[in-house]
Motif scaffolding. Structure first.
Motif, PDB file in Angstrom:
ATOM      1  N   GLN A 103       0.842  -1.193   0.000  1.00  0.00           N
ATOM      2  CA  GLN A 103       0.000   0.000   0.000  1.00  0.00           C
ATOM      3  C   GLN A 103       0.876   1.242   0.000  1.00  0.00           C
ATOM      4  O   GLN A 103       1.787   1.356   0.807  1.00  0.00           O
ATOM      5  CB  GLN A 103      -0.915  -0.003   1.227  1.00  0.00           C
ATOM      6  N   VAL A 104       0.599   2.163  -0.895  1.00  0.00           N
ATOM      7  CA  VAL A 104       1.353   3.412  -0.999  1.00  0.00           C
ATOM      8  C   VAL A 104       0.532   4.525  -0.378  1.00  0.00           C
ATOM      9  O   VAL A 104      -0.650   4.677  -0.670  1.00  0.00           O
ATOM     10  CB  VAL A 104       1.647   3.740  -2.472  1.00  0.00           C
ATOM     11  N   GLN A 105       1.153   5.293   0.478  1.00  0.00           N
ATOM     12  CA  GLN A 105       0.483   6.463   1.045  1.00  0.00           C
ATOM     13  C   GLN A 105       1.078   7.724   0.451  1.00  0.00           C
ATOM     14  O   GLN A 105       2.301   7.847   0.329  1.00  0.00           O
ATOM     15  CB  GLN A 105       0.630   6.470   2.566  1.00  0.00           C
ATOM     16  N   LEU A 106       0.197   8.643   0.079  1.00  0.00           N
ATOM     17  CA  LEU A 106       0.604   9.897  -0.530  1.00  0.00           C
ATOM     18  C   LEU A 106       0.055  11.045   0.312  1.00  0.00           C
ATOM     19  O   LEU A 106      -1.136  11.047   0.644  1.00  0.00           O
ATOM     20  CB  LEU A 106       0.065  10.001  -1.960  1.00  0.00           C
ATOM     21  N   VAL A 107       0.890  12.005   0.617  1.00  0.00           N
ATOM     22  CA  VAL A 107       0.470  13.138   1.433  1.00  0.00           C
ATOM     23  C   VAL A 107       0.795  14.424   0.680  1.00  0.00           C
ATOM     24  O   VAL A 107       1.974  14.711   0.420  1.00  0.00           O
ATOM     25  CB  VAL A 107       1.168  13.136   2.795  1.00  0.00           C
ATOM     26  N   GLU A 108      -0.261  15.180   0.347  1.00  0.00           N
ATOM     27  CA  GLU A 108      -0.091  16.448  -0.366  1.00  0.00           C
ATOM     28  C   GLU A 108      -0.023  17.602   0.623  1.00  0.00           C
ATOM     29  O   GLU A 108      -0.564  17.540   1.724  1.00  0.00           O
ATOM     30  CB  GLU A 108      -1.252  16.701  -1.334  1.00  0.00           C
ATOM     31  N   SER A 109       0.605  18.671   0.179  1.00  0.00           N
ATOM     32  CA  SER A 109       0.633  19.916   0.939  1.00  0.00           C
ATOM     33  C   SER A 109       0.868  21.064  -0.030  1.00  0.00           C
ATOM     34  O   SER A 109       1.227  20.851  -1.189  1.00  0.00           O
ATOM     35  CB  SER A 109       1.730  19.879   2.008  1.00  0.00           C
ATOM     36  N   GLY A 110       0.653  22.291   0.463  1.00  0.00           N
ATOM     37  CA  GLY A 110       0.970  23.460  -0.331  1.00  0.00           C
ATOM     38  C   GLY A 110      -0.215  24.200  -0.913  1.00  0.00           C
ATOM     39  O   GLY A 110      -0.039  25.251  -1.537  1.00  0.00           O
ATOM     40  N   GLY A 111      -1.411  23.683  -0.730  1.00  0.00           N
ATOM     41  CA  GLY A 111      -2.577  24.393  -1.249  1.00  0.00           C
ATOM     42  C   GLY A 111      -2.877  25.636  -0.435  1.00  0.00           C
ATOM     43  O   GLY A 111      -2.250  25.901   0.595  1.00  0.00           O
ATOM     44  N   GLY A 112      -3.835  26.422  -0.922  1.00  0.00           N
ATOM     45  CA  GLY A 112      -4.204  27.628  -0.201  1.00  0.00           C
ATOM     46  C   GLY A 112      -4.971  28.582  -1.079  1.00  0.00           C
ATOM     47  O   GLY A 112      -5.451  28.223  -2.149  1.00  0.00           O
ATOM     48  N   LEU A 113      -5.076  29.810  -0.588  1.00  0.00           N
ATOM     49  CA  LEU A 113      -5.790  30.873  -1.289  1.00  0.00           C
ATOM     50  C   LEU A 113      -4.776  31.830  -1.908  1.00  0.00           C
ATOM     51  O   LEU A 113      -3.851  32.277  -1.225  1.00  0.00           O
ATOM     52  CB  LEU A 113      -6.693  31.625  -0.305  1.00  0.00           C
ATOM     53  N   VAL A 114      -4.968  32.133  -3.171  1.00  0.00           N
ATOM     54  CA  VAL A 114      -4.046  33.028  -3.873  1.00  0.00           C
ATOM     55  C   VAL A 114      -4.849  33.902  -4.824  1.00  0.00           C
ATOM     56  O   VAL A 114      -5.908  33.504  -5.314  1.00  0.00           O
ATOM     57  CB  VAL A 114      -2.964  32.212  -4.623  1.00  0.00           C
ATOM     58  N   GLU A 115      -4.352  35.094  -5.090  1.00  0.00           N
ATOM     59  CA  GLU A 115      -5.011  35.985  -6.044  1.00  0.00           C
ATOM     60  C   GLU A 115      -4.685  35.571  -7.473  1.00  0.00           C
ATOM     61  O   GLU A 115      -3.646  34.949  -7.730  1.00  0.00           O
ATOM     62  CB  GLU A 115      -4.574  37.421  -5.806  1.00  0.00           C
ATOM     63  N   ALA A 116      -5.547  35.933  -8.378  1.00  0.00           N
ATOM     64  CA  ALA A 116      -5.315  35.649  -9.790  1.00  0.00           C
ATOM     65  C   ALA A 116      -3.960  36.228 -10.223  1.00  0.00           C
ATOM     66  O   ALA A 116      -3.602  37.350  -9.844  1.00  0.00           O
ATOM     67  CB  ALA A 116      -6.435  36.245 -10.634  1.00  0.00           C
ATOM     68  N   GLY A 117      -3.239  35.438 -10.994  1.00  0.00           N
ATOM     69  CA  GLY A 117      -1.904  35.822 -11.417  1.00  0.00           C
ATOM     70  C   GLY A 117      -0.804  35.338 -10.494  1.00  0.00           C
ATOM     71  O   GLY A 117       0.385  35.422 -10.829  1.00  0.00           O
ATOM     72  N   GLY A 118      -1.177  34.840  -9.339  1.00  0.00           N
ATOM     73  CA  GLY A 118      -0.205  34.380  -8.354  1.00  0.00           C
ATOM     74  C   GLY A 118       0.287  32.972  -8.619  1.00  0.00           C
ATOM     75  O   GLY A 118      -0.062  32.340  -9.618  1.00  0.00           O
ATOM     76  N   SER A 119       1.091  32.491  -7.675  1.00  0.00           N
ATOM     77  CA  SER A 119       1.720  31.176  -7.803  1.00  0.00           C
ATOM     78  C   SER A 119       1.572  30.378  -6.515  1.00  0.00           C
ATOM     79  O   SER A 119       1.459  30.945  -5.424  1.00  0.00           O
ATOM     80  CB  SER A 119       3.218  31.333  -8.101  1.00  0.00           C
ATOM     81  N   LEU A 120       1.587  29.072  -6.684  1.00  0.00           N
ATOM     82  CA  LEU A 120       1.633  28.142  -5.572  1.00  0.00           C
ATOM     83  C   LEU A 120       2.482  26.951  -5.992  1.00  0.00           C
ATOM     84  O   LEU A 120       2.559  26.631  -7.186  1.00  0.00           O
ATOM     85  CB  LEU A 120       0.233  27.640  -5.189  1.00  0.00           C
ATOM     86  N   ARG A 121       3.078  26.286  -5.001  1.00  0.00           N
ATOM     87  CA  ARG A 121       3.771  25.027  -5.275  1.00  0.00           C
ATOM     88  C   ARG A 121       3.198  23.951  -4.381  1.00  0.00           C
ATOM     89  O   ARG A 121       3.220  24.067  -3.152  1.00  0.00           O
ATOM     90  CB  ARG A 121       5.273  25.149  -5.039  1.00  0.00           C
ATOM     91  N   LEU A 122       2.689  22.921  -5.015  1.00  0.00           N
ATOM     92  CA  LEU A 122       2.160  21.769  -4.299  1.00  0.00           C
ATOM     93  C   LEU A 122       3.249  20.714  -4.170  1.00  0.00           C
ATOM     94  O   LEU A 122       4.084  20.553  -5.068  1.00  0.00           O
ATOM     95  CB  LEU A 122       0.959  21.183  -5.027  1.00  0.00           C
ATOM     96  N   SER A 123       3.207  19.994  -3.059  1.00  0.00           N
ATOM     97  CA  SER A 123       4.139  18.887  -2.834  1.00  0.00           C
ATOM     98  C   SER A 123       3.354  17.631  -2.500  1.00  0.00           C
ATOM     99  O   SER A 123       2.265  17.697  -1.925  1.00  0.00           O
ATOM    100  CB  SER A 123       5.084  19.203  -1.668  1.00  0.00           C
ATOM    101  N   CYS A 124       3.925  16.514  -2.862  1.00  0.00           N
ATOM    102  CA  CYS A 124       3.302  15.220  -2.547  1.00  0.00           C
ATOM    103  C   CYS A 124       4.421  14.247  -2.201  1.00  0.00           C
ATOM    104  O   CYS A 124       5.281  13.970  -3.054  1.00  0.00           O
ATOM    105  CB  CYS A 124       2.495  14.720  -3.724  1.00  0.00           C
ATOM    106  N   THR A 125       4.399  13.749  -0.991  1.00  0.00           N
ATOM    107  CA  THR A 125       5.422  12.817  -0.537  1.00  0.00           C
ATOM    108  C   THR A 125       4.831  11.419  -0.427  1.00  0.00           C
ATOM    109  O   THR A 125       3.753  11.231   0.144  1.00  0.00           O
ATOM    110  CB  THR A 125       5.994  13.251   0.822  1.00  0.00           C
ATOM    111  N   ALA A 126       5.562  10.466  -0.990  1.00  0.00           N
ATOM    112  CA  ALA A 126       5.106   9.072  -1.023  1.00  0.00           C
ATOM    113  C   ALA A 126       5.825   8.250   0.036  1.00  0.00           C
ATOM    114  O   ALA A 126       6.991   8.502   0.349  1.00  0.00           O
ATOM    115  CB  ALA A 126       5.350   8.481  -2.405  1.00  0.00           C
TER     116      ALA A 126
END
Length: 120
Positions: free
Chosen positions: A1-24
């Motif tokens: 069984q593989v477990q995946l955990v995401e992080s990095g989401g949130g609220l941002v204004e249009a034109g902005g940036s985010l970086r999501l991460s996922c660790t297995a």
């Protein structure tokens, strides 16, 4: 069984940036392709980007030129760098992994998802 955990989401204004991460959790991460999907309210889940174990990438037309998928095999982590975000990118983002008998990507294991909200 593989477990995946995401992080990095949130609220941002249009034109902005985010970086999501996922660790297995699994050591097979280094040999398996990875993908990011998203699901907006009232819409079907869609594939956003994939990356093979050797680093070949593929993107949905809607995110080409704005999103970049990458991976760090030493950290068992895949990233999704999202630039030029717009309200249409608002969704829950999921990472997934799995491979077919032919070695191609299939979303067999899923993370719990992380919310990305882009305000106009």
């Amino acid at each position: 069984q593989v477990q995946l955990v995401e992080s990095g989401g949130g609220l941002v204004e249009a034109g902005g940036s985010l970086r999501l991460s996922c660790t297995a959790s699994a050591s097979t991460f280094r040999t398996d392709p990875m993908g990011w999907h998203r699901q907006a309210p009232g819409k079907q889940r869609e594939l956003v980007a994939t990356i093979t174990s050797s680093g070949y990438t593929n993107y949905a037309d809607s995110v080409k030129g704005r999103f970049t998928i990458s991976r760090d095999n030493a950290k068992n982590t895949v990233y999704l760098q999202m630039n030029g975000l717009n309200p249409e990118d608002t969704a829950v983002y999921y990472c997934a992994t799995g491979r077919t008998p032919w070695g191609t990507y299939t979303a067999r294991y899923w993370g719990q998802g992380t919310q990305v909200t882009v305000s106009s």
